[in-house]
Design an enzyme around this catalytic site. Sequence first.
Site, PDB file in Angstrom:
ATOM      1  N   ARG A 235     -99.745 -11.548  47.616  1.00 25.90           N
ATOM      2  CA  ARG A 235     -99.087 -12.322  48.368  1.00 25.90           C
ATOM      3  C   ARG A 235     -99.234 -12.649  46.724  1.00 25.90           C
ATOM      4  NH1 ARG A 235    -102.416 -15.749  50.832  1.00 25.90           N
ATOM      5  NH2 ARG A 235    -103.686 -14.320  51.817  1.00 25.90           N
TER       6      ARG A 235
ATOM      7  N   TYR B 263     -77.214 -27.794  53.595  1.00 31.47           N
ATOM      8  CA  TYR B 263     -77.732 -26.550  54.365  1.00 31.47           C
ATOM      9  C   TYR B 263     -78.394 -26.380  55.812  1.00 31.47           C
ATOM     10  CZ  TYR B 263     -79.123 -21.794  55.031  1.00 31.47           C
ATOM     11  OH  TYR B 263     -78.937 -20.602  56.021  1.00 31.47           O
TER      12      TYR B 263
ATOM     13  N   ASP C 263     -80.902 -27.159  45.369  1.00 35.61           N
ATOM     14  CA  ASP C 263     -80.213 -26.869  45.526  1.00 35.61           C
ATOM     15  C   ASP C 263     -79.208 -25.793  45.152  1.00 35.61           C
ATOM     16  OD1 ASP C 263     -79.287 -23.638  47.363  1.00 35.61           O
ATOM     17  OD2 ASP C 263     -79.950 -24.613  49.564  1.00 35.61           O
TER      18      ASP C 263
ATOM     19  N   LYS D 200     -77.990 -14.274  48.565  1.00 33.03           N
ATOM     20  CA  LYS D 200     -76.896 -14.507  48.047  1.00 33.03           C
ATOM     21  C   LYS D 200     -76.216 -14.179  46.935  1.00 33.03           C
ATOM     22  CE  LYS D 200     -77.376 -17.045  51.754  1.00 33.03           C
ATOM     23  NZ  LYS D 200     -77.286 -18.050  51.802  1.00 33.03           N
TER      24      LYS D 200
END
Length: 397
Positions: free
Chosen positions: A56, A114, A186, A211
Amino acid sequence: MTPGEHTRAVHTPDPPRLEQTPLGLPVHRSAAFRFSSAQEYADLLSGAQKGYSYSRVDNPTTDAFAQAVAALEGVGVDGEVVAQPFASGMAAISTVLMALTHAGAHVVVPREVYGGTYGLLTTVLDRFGVTTSFVDMTDLDAVRAAVRPETTVLYAETLANPTMTVADLPGLSAISREAGLTFVVDSTFASPAVCRPLEHGADVVVHSATKYIGGHSDSTGGVAVGSPELMTRVRRARIDLGGMLAPDEAFLLHRGLATLPLRVARHCASALVVAAAMDEHPGVLRVDHPGLPSHRDHDLARKLFDEGRYGAIVTITPPGGRAAGLALCDRLRLIAVATSLAGTHSKVSHVATTTHRQLDDDALAAAGIDPAAVRISVGLEDPEDLVADLEQALDGL
Ligand SMILES: *Cc1c(COP(=O)(O)O)cnc(C)c1O
């Protein structure tokens, strides 16, 4: 004494240490790491020694992916550029915004931001005392007017959904610098194969790697890129918030990077073909694609984007309102009605009932979106086949 069966089953011989560098990215699918001494463990946790302790916190495979994205985003930027890996685009965005805000802080965001980011700001961060102004980012005076003494972040999207508005990155960066803010961009819809916002004054670039970077609709991930100082803050927040990328996903996303420029060049060239054909079609009222000279941001896109690459999203509006938009989607045979964007397969979504479903018709009108608008994510198929599919669907409306 020979160890027992269970001990031998668990304590297998160490894997070979490699003298040669594998060309394929090794997947370090290990949550934990073993140290040579208790002191090494202590030194790793205190930061006195570099290395890996717990996946992590850091993992070699996810690091390799993140630094590969940094190498693409940071080309031509003065100073070192590094990156942090995330489990998703939203993990990257939420962690970056939490690292750069505090109770009482204020963020300036585009009004067409978004949907996930909108939800984060209006239903999560607002409960922690972070306020947001949603502004028309094409109006730099409005952006300047929205900045307050407590503003810490100016946030933009290189290409905004669904009208493909292009962010004036140099203009926004100047406002951000002047006010002492951190400028976060972004750049998911562009990818580093279209535009690299750090070259134009962004401080942090975030991506949904799900994406174009992954590119095959088979993995989920995110990444944030910026200076070592900013990424140290972002990494600390990532460790506490826990939105770490998994090594298997990092492998797929890293593999996607090798063909990113090839894929994106073709996505963009095909999108131009589709946009031009739709522009000529009598059954289409409006086409939104920045590669068309008629798009309001065409000149800005030519200035900021790589030659001939304007992204691969084309939004078309047939006459007839909501029903026509839905019917157009359903009449398509090759282009799939599907979530998300980018990826090998062309996808379509009806804007008013999907990405912008929170907006009623008045709010849609205010945002310049027709209720019939349909967003096409142009895939890697032959563009002639995509145009033919759209034409047969439009002709039957
Ligand atoms: C998809 C997307 C995100 C969120 O990414 P996930 O990987 O789905 O969490 C953020 N911003 C933009 C512009 C996106 O398209």
